[in-house]
Enzyme design. Sequence first.
Site, PDB file in Angstrom:
ATOM      1  CE1 TYR A  85      26.664  21.942  35.287  1.00 59.47           C
ATOM      2  CE2 TYR A  85      27.841  20.658  33.625  1.00 59.47           C
ATOM      3  CZ  TYR A  85      27.663  21.038  34.943  1.00 59.47           C
ATOM      4  OH  TYR A  85      28.482  20.539  35.912  1.00 59.47           O
ATOM      5  CG  PHE A 137      48.138  38.677  45.835  1.00 59.95           C
ATOM      6  CD1 PHE A 137      48.094  40.053  46.054  1.00 59.95           C
ATOM      7  CD2 PHE A 137      46.955  37.959  45.908  1.00 59.95           C
ATOM      8  CE1 PHE A 137      46.900  40.691  46.334  1.00 59.95           C
ATOM      9  CE2 PHE A 137      45.751  38.593  46.183  1.00 59.95           C
ATOM     10  CZ  PHE A 137      45.723  39.961  46.399  1.00 59.95           C
ATOM     11  CB  THR A 138      47.235  37.675  50.656  1.00 58.80           C
ATOM     12  OG1 THR A 138      46.295  38.101  49.666  1.00 58.80           O
ATOM     13  CG2 THR A 138      47.784  38.890  51.380  1.00 58.80           C
ATOM     14  CG  ASP A 228      48.924  36.974  39.470  1.00 58.73           C
ATOM     15  OD1 ASP A 228      48.006  37.469  38.789  1.00 58.73           O
ATOM     16  OD2 ASP A 228      48.849  36.855  40.715  1.00 58.73           O
ATOM     17  CE  LYS A 271      41.954  41.882  42.559  1.00 65.10           C
ATOM     18  NZ  LYS A 271      43.172  41.171  42.918  1.00 65.10           N
ATOM     19  NE  ARG A 394      46.793  44.788  52.683  1.00 61.78           N
ATOM     20  CZ  ARG A 394      46.127  43.668  52.377  1.00 61.78           C
ATOM     21  NH1 ARG A 394      46.079  43.218  51.149  1.00 61.78           N
ATOM     22  NH2 ARG A 394      45.511  42.989  53.301  1.00 61.78           N
ATOM     23  CG  PHE A 460      43.871  41.769  57.043  1.00 59.75           C
ATOM     24  CD1 PHE A 460      44.655  40.630  57.003  1.00 59.75           C
ATOM     25  CD2 PHE A 460      43.108  42.093  55.939  1.00 59.75           C
ATOM     26  CE1 PHE A 460      44.659  39.807  55.877  1.00 59.75           C
ATOM     27  CE2 PHE A 460      43.104  41.278  54.800  1.00 59.75           C
ATOM     28  CZ  PHE A 460      43.876  40.125  54.781  1.00 59.75           C
TER      29      PHE A 460
HETATM   30  C1  LIG Z   1      43.397  39.820  43.429  1.00 61.29           C
HETATM   31  C2  LIG Z   1      44.600  39.090  43.033  1.00 61.29           C
HETATM   32  C3  LIG Z   1      44.642  37.691  43.061  1.00 61.29           C
HETATM   33  C4  LIG Z   1      43.484  36.838  43.582  1.00 61.29           C
HETATM   34  O1  LIG Z   1      42.327  37.010  42.820  1.00 61.29           O
HETATM   35  P1  LIG Z   1      40.856  36.831  43.458  1.00 61.29           P
HETATM   36  O2  LIG Z   1      39.953  37.000  42.275  1.00 61.29           O
HETATM   37  O3  LIG Z   1      40.683  37.895  44.495  1.00 61.29           O
HETATM   38  O4  LIG Z   1      40.777  35.463  44.025  1.00 61.29           O
HETATM   39  C5  LIG Z   1      45.811  37.073  42.653  1.00 61.29           C
HETATM   40  N1  LIG Z   1      46.870  37.789  42.254  1.00 61.29           N
HETATM   41  C6  LIG Z   1      46.871  39.133  42.222  1.00 61.29           C
HETATM   42  C7  LIG Z   1      48.072  39.872  41.755  1.00 61.29           C
HETATM   43  C8  LIG Z   1      45.738  39.841  42.606  1.00 61.29           C
HETATM   44  O5  LIG Z   1      45.759  41.184  42.586  1.00 61.29           O
END
Ligand SMILES: *Cc1c(COP(=O)(O)O)cnc(C)c1O
Length: 487
Positions: A85, A137-138, A228, A271, A394, A460
């Site tokens: 932990y 980003f969303t 990011d 990613k 998209r 979506f």
């Molecule tokens: C996928 C992504 C996120 C969010 O990451 P999650 O692991 O899906 O929560 C944030 N910024 C960018 C540019 C992304 O491609």
Amino acid sequence: MSTGSSSKVKFFSGEEIPLELHKVRIVQKLFLNPIDQRLKAMQTAGYNTFQLNTLDVFLDMLTDSGTNAMSDNQVASMLQADDAYAGSQSFYRMEAAIQEVFGTKYVLPVHQGRAAENIISQVFIKKGDIIPMNYHFTTTKAHMEINGGTIFEIYTDEALKIKSTNPFKGNIDVSKFKDLIKEYGAERIPFIRFEASTNLIGGQPFSIANMREVCKIAKDNGIMTLLDASLIGENAYMIKQREAEFKNTPIKDILLAMFNLVDLSYFSSRKVSSTRGGGICTNRKDLYEKMRDLVTLYEGFLTYGGMSVREIEAMAVGIRETTDETVISQSPSFIAYLVNELDKIGIPVVTPAGALGCHVDCMGFLPHVPQSQYPAGALAAALYIISGCRGMERGTISSVRDADGNDVLADVELLRLAFPRRVFTLSQTKFVLDRLTWLYKNRNLVGGLKFVEEPSVLRFFNGRLEPTSNWAEKLVNQFKADFGDSL
Ligand SMILES: *Cc1c(COP(=O)(O)O)cnc(C)c1O
């Protein structure tokens, strides 16, 4: 570690094709079902590719999130995971990898990218704040707005042009940044955000020259800089390809140069390294201390942050592999191959080729389908029916209705065909090219879609649609006339 790249391999034949610089040792069987079965699967899925079962999907190009292929070393590392932990060796190995590759001293683990966005937004944004960035980003936008911030996308005039030769469509427009500071005052701007390989505009990179200029203005005005880094490897690779100053710079030094410019960074490990998870990184102790307690509150103890120790081990290896050009060049070189071939035959795609995937311009592909009938959703459904390949809409379906319930037409209608790293081969890529070419010849057969079930949030994902006419059946008949009983 070798730092060669497939883009450096020339073929005697003169053909410009990418080369897989890995061997396939574990495989997963795929199913390419007959077209009648695919039509039925699309109907069952409500003409929404998110609703398909992967047993019905041949090439899954929905997303690169959590779908990259792991390396042998990543899988092997999971066996040495230290279940604890607190104080797990797995965390310290991951921390060391980040210190080495990103050059940042402090690391906070989180369960995925949006968790980092939650913590950063809660700590640094207050009601009425202005947050400039190249593009949203969303999940980023949602977290920043919940915390009272307003997003300003200060991209350059080139960013949203479908056809372009601009190598850095992800750049920030410096004069728009200066204007924002003048208009609102630096006090209302908690930070400026750079998104590597800008996701929603076609995986487009920014340059280090742009970063330097923007960071200098930010620093002069006491504004924090945030990166990011979810798609940082691909952005670094494109800098090496496209920014003259870095032509001969190893990827590891390009990465260090980028992280060195900013105060704070975060990433989604889905990613960066094909595992779940993510992290927040900084060299500033004051920032680290401001965020630390929220990690324990929302994510878990500071040495696991909501991840399993196995994932943390694989993440550590994956982060080191981000400096290997053969790894990070794989997806951009396959995307470039498909984009350039489509462009050559006049099929409208976003250029120049970027990261994540190939982005087909659906308003150019289906000019006869009005935007109110969702051309990107229609093309995603049509491509699936005729090929078994699943892409992601998209466009307007991915937008939200306004307060009066009217559709808000999207800036661009794109069909994204994602290339998870080292997952698809060249012949599979050629298959997509072939079927898209056939579909383009028969594009007049494709009609629009309308909602039959429309959730009020994130429609979506779970929405259901149907064709505005019997175009899908006509498309199937033409396919059979041209291909006989071929799959
Ligand atoms: C996928 C992504 C996120 C969010 O990451 P999650 O692991 O899906 O929560 C944030 N910024 C960018 C540019 C992304 O491609």
